[in-house]
Design an enzyme around this catalytic site. Sequence first.
Site, PDB file in Angstrom:
ATOM      1  N   GLU A  25       0.826  -1.292   0.057  1.00  0.00           N
ATOM      2  CA  GLU A  25       0.109   0.014   0.007  1.00  0.00           C
ATOM      3  C   GLU A  25       0.728   1.305   0.049  1.00  0.00           C
ATOM      4  OE1 GLU A  25      -2.936  -0.484   3.480  1.00  0.00           O
ATOM      5  OE2 GLU A  25      -3.463  -2.390   2.520  1.00  0.00           O
ATOM      6  N   GLU A  62      -6.181 -10.734  -0.943  1.00  0.00           N
ATOM      7  CA  GLU A  62      -7.042 -10.591   0.220  1.00  0.00           C
ATOM      8  C   GLU A  62      -8.441 -10.491  -0.096  1.00  0.00           C
ATOM      9  OE1 GLU A  62      -5.414  -7.118   2.645  1.00  0.00           O
ATOM     10  OE2 GLU A  62      -3.297  -7.578   1.860  1.00  0.00           O
TER      11      GLU A  62
END
Length: 362
Positions: free
Chosen positions: A161, A267
């Site tokens: 991220e 995820e």
Amino acid sequence: MKRKSKLIYFTCAIALCSAVLAWRPSQIDTDKGLKDYYKKYFPIGVAVTPRELKSEESNLIVKEFSSITPENAMKMGPIHPEENRFNWRDADSIVAFAQRNRLKMRGHTLCWHAQAPGWMFKDSTGNDVSKDVLIERLRKHINTVVSRYKGKIYAWDVVNEAIADDTTFLRKSKWNQITGQEFIEKAFQFAHEADPKAVLFYNDYNTEQPAKREKIYKLLKGLLAKGIPVHGVGLQAHWSVTNPSREELEKSIELFSSLGLQVQFTELDISVYAGRQGGQLINGERQQAKAVFTPEMEQQQLEKYKMVFEVFRKYKKKITGVTFWNISDRYTWLDGRGRKNYPLLFDTNLKPKKAYAEVVKF
Ligand code: 9MR
């Protein structure tokens, strides 16, 4: 239409409708798990906690999945709480479980702005460390963790991220503030030095949103041009009943794989609430307001699961893994966002939901 052919037509139509309506999870082949249905496609993984590996969830994990990822145990804060102290207990227990049960294991994650320990960025007087000090601390961290699990962890989410959600390029994190983009490049180099066989991923969320997708693409293209050892892109897949569209999902797979990178969905979960959920906790609150799983949510969710797995199968040559983020609706990180969510394929009793049947029906 003649009377006889009309009769045949209606009989067939009724038979077809009843076959569709009669499809229920109870008819799933109970000897098979998700991993068996997808054996010729890609490993099917799940994020786990050490506690789940010692409880009834463990049987479900072994039956259904061929890969695991530690949900939190290998993040920098939990595993490296002080400069000269590592906390191996939880991470070791997860690796041992994977070994015992012959599961593949993904490591998550070596460098992230969240769950990074405060000491990492500060000197003994409480001031920010210099770029050189921070890069050296990052090297030591990555080298120690990756070396410990060398040969047991086949893939690592190296940087997580790093791209901003707003109009800027890199996220405003401590890593970025002190090193610029260098922490990203160095993290991949350090991981590669520690385990040259590990498959190294850049991992992010909202990767089907055009503006963010372009920025991630630009970052990866630049890293590859510099010869940085990045081998794959992890598309987190924290989705919802309204997001992503088939078109945007396919665009992302095509764009990232055009760089020659492996694509993994790392995820996956599908929130029953509309909108783009992103991959982060909004404010870390942990209330669990009650909310029911309505028939409408169930229907919308199963349609989304059906669509995304159709796309995954279509692109099986580009996709090397699909991992769910948590096991069942009994516990999901999304419950921490203010209301109970039901984003997974198993219900709170660990039984397959209708969406499961859609995922294995092909
Ligand atoms: O599921 C994780 C949750 O238990 C932690 O509290 C949270 C901390 O920010 O991290 C969650 O996992 C995140 C993952 O590591 C990276 N992508 C987003 C995931 C959901 O927030």
